[in-house]
Design a protein around this motif. Structure first.
Motif, short mmCIF file in Angstrom:
data_model
loop_
_atom_site.label_atom_id
_atom_site.label_comp_id
_atom_site.label_asym_id
_atom_site.label_seq_id
_atom_site.Cartn_x
_atom_site.Cartn_y
_atom_site.Cartn_z
N SER A 480 -73.59 -49.04 10.74
CA SER A 480 -74.44 -47.95 10.27
C SER A 480 -75.91 -48.35 10.43
O SER A 480 -76.25 -49.53 10.56
CB SER A 480 -74.15 -47.65 8.80
N ALA A 481 -76.78 -47.36 10.41
CA ALA A 481 -78.20 -47.63 10.50
C ALA A 481 -78.67 -48.47 9.33
O ALA A 481 -79.53 -49.34 9.46
CB ALA A 481 -78.98 -46.32 10.56
N THR A 482 -78.07 -48.24 8.16
CA THR A 482 -78.43 -49.00 6.96
C THR A 482 -78.06 -50.48 7.13
O THR A 482 -78.86 -51.38 6.82
CB THR A 482 -77.71 -48.43 5.73
N GLU A 483 -76.86 -50.72 7.65
CA GLU A 483 -76.43 -52.11 7.81
C GLU A 483 -77.24 -52.80 8.91
O GLU A 483 -77.60 -53.98 8.78
CB GLU A 483 -74.95 -52.19 8.15
N THR A 484 -77.56 -52.08 9.96
CA THR A 484 -78.37 -52.66 11.03
C THR A 484 -79.74 -53.09 10.51
O THR A 484 -80.24 -54.17 10.85
CB THR A 484 -78.54 -51.64 12.18
N ALA A 485 -80.34 -52.23 9.68
CA ALA A 485 -81.64 -52.56 9.09
C ALA A 485 -81.52 -53.75 8.15
O ALA A 485 -82.40 -54.63 8.11
CB ALA A 485 -82.21 -51.35 8.35
N ALA A 486 -80.42 -53.83 7.40
CA ALA A 486 -80.20 -54.93 6.47
C ALA A 486 -80.03 -56.24 7.22
O ALA A 486 -80.52 -57.30 6.79
CB ALA A 486 -78.98 -54.64 5.60
N GLN A 489 -83.44 -57.45 8.29
CA GLN A 489 -84.15 -58.04 7.16
C GLN A 489 -83.60 -59.42 6.82
O GLN A 489 -84.36 -60.34 6.50
CB GLN A 489 -84.05 -57.11 5.95
#
Length: 499
Positions: A480-486, A489
């Motif tokens: 997901s986009a959220t996991e990719t961003a995480a 980070q």
């Protein structure tokens, strides 16, 4: 006026080309150059191994009637000139160095005599042989080189076909370790007085070394190297194949041969090592997968690395396909500074012994360096520094090509990048680790996981042109986009805390 021979520190064989070219004993010189070993932070045991082996070899030559000069000096040039003048040397014979930097060094020496190079006979394939094989090929694939070697030297061949009907038995030689392994203990040697004197030299000298200097268990003579070969053939070769990729806490050598330091010093010749394995196969009906797997490392991989090193040219060492620039983390030098169990175990083992087997090097050390974006040149320098069997010709192709894909695929068909899943499958390193091999993000996420996915994402475009990567890259779409961003980070936080 006379002929003289300079025996280099990795050419310690009575039948080496320069000595063999002399029908009767002539003046010989061996030199320990202290300035030369200050180029990098070598493992202390590497210095002990090389210098003790040189001193023992000098004694062996003397006992055989050769007039030997053994010099310990800051540089090579000064004792060489003094020796040439003292013995009225008009022709200095040297077996061609394996390493390109040493060839360059010799070319810069201003010596009062003629230098004659003899072809290096410590390998089965000469540089010219390899160039002839490689000429006109679009890709230089190990498998085809290995098959050519089997056919050329008639090793494990039944006419024109491989014994057993298959060229290699990789599929049988990648088994994960079972719960209870009982590999034989490695053959170890006690330090004699010569070795003790070298340990004192290294300990008291002005050398910025790495690792533990004692206990020192390596062999330092040809006789001891032959004992290691015999011990391997008798106790380790029968089970070498199945678990050669396995990694186990507390089992540093498993069934591996531990012969590479002796082969790379010239104390053993690859042909006699292969002959010993073939003789055991014929006489004791050893498993073909073990015998073939071992011979492939000598006849295939070792010869291939040496041939490629000289074929690919001097600029190969500057390759950086992915443009990775991160420095080597401090824990590569001090293993107690990482909580990653796999890295801690492998790095602490290297600190103690200067040794790790090929999967520990490829799938723990090089794999981490690749996915974490470490500078290929810094990583290659580290490998060259810390391993007891390391030389320029060994490390450039192995680390830059095989380990880091820095050459863009001239050697390997794909990057050897893997997540914690591989480490968990092929080892027990993940047990009791501070990190969870199943997590990609979060406080307990394994760095091998978030670096792996970050590596695939940031290099997706170039990796998409590597045919064997297409299926793997499709898995990126499942994030997901959220996991990719995480993940991004998490990577940046790791860099801030560790580099």
């Amino acid at each position: 006026m006379s002929i003289g021979v300079w025996v280099l520190g990795d050419q310690l064989w009575r039948q080496q080309a320069a000595l063999q070219s002399c029908p009767e004993p002539v003046p010989v010189i061996l030199i320990e150059s202290h300035d030369w070993v200050k180029q990098r932070r070598y493992h202390a045991q590497k210095l002990v191994l090389v210098w003790s082996a040189m001193r023992h070899f000098a004694q062996e030559l003397e006992a055989a009637g050769w007039p030997v000069t053994y010099a310990i000096a800051p540089d090579f040039a000064t004792p060489l000139r003094q020796w040439i003048e003292a013995h009225h040397i008009h022709e200095l014979r040297i077996m061609q160095p394996s390493d390109r930097p040493f060839r360059h060094l010799i070319a810069t020496l201003d010596l009062p005599c003629t230098i004659k190079f003899l072809p290096n006979n410590h390998f089965l394939w000469s540089e010219a042989d390899f160039q002839q094989w490689a000429a006109g090929r679009k890709t230089l694939v190990l498998e085809y080189f290995y098959r050519a070697g089997r056919q050329r030297f008639q090793i494990l061949m039944d006419g024109k076909s491989p014994v057993g009907g298959k060229w290699n038995y990789d599929a049988e030689n990648r088994q994960p370790p079972p719960t209870h392994l009982k590999p034989p203990s490695p053959l170890r040697f006690s330090a004699d007085q010569i070795t003790k004197d070298v340990i004192k030299t290294v300990t008291q000298g002005n050398f910025a070394t790495y690792g533990h200097i004692e206990p020192f268990y390596w062999g330092v003579t040809r006789a001891q190297a032959l004992q290691v070969l015999t011990h391997f053939i008798e106790y380790r070769l029968p089970q070498f194949g199945p678990y050669q990729d396995a990694m186990v806490v507390g089992e540093e050598t498993l069934w591996h041969s531990l012969l590479s330091p002796y082969l790379n010093l010239g104390l053993l010749h690859p042909q006699e090592v292969i002959d010993a394995a073939l003789a055991a196969y014929a006489e004791r009906q050893l498993p073909l997968n073990s015998v073939e797997g071992f011979i492939r490392q000598i006849l295939g991989w070792r010869e291939y690395m040496y041939g490629l090193y000289h074929y690919l040219g001097a600029d190969y060492c500057q390759q950086n396909f992915f443009q990775h620039t991160q420095p080597v983390p401090a824990f590569f030098w001090w293993s107690d500074r990482t909580q990653m169990n796999c890295l801690h175990h492998v790095l602490s083992q290297i600190e103690r012994t200067g040794y790790a087997h090929h999967i520990q090097r490829l799938m723990i050390l090089a794999n981490f360096a690749l996915i974490a974006g470490l500078s290929p040149q810094a990583v290659e320098n580290w490998f060259h520094s810390v391993f007891i069997d390391a030389y320029d010709w060994v490390m450039q192709t192995n680390v830059l090509g095989m380990g880091l894909f820095a050459d863009g695929g001239r050697l390997a068909s794909k990057p050897y990048a893997a997540s914690a899943n591989y480490i968990q499958r092929m080892s027990n390193y993940c047990q009791g680790c501070a990190y969870d091999p199943k997590q990609r993000v979060g406080d307990r996420a394994c760095p091998f996981n978030f670096f792996y996915w970050h590596f695939l994402a940031r290099h997706r475009e170039v990796l998409s042109h590597q045919g064997r990567m297409s299926v793997i890259l499709k898995n990126l779409d499942k994030l997901s986009a959220t996991e990719t961003a995480a993940i991004q980070q998490q990577v940046q936080r790791w860099y801030a805390e560790n580099l």
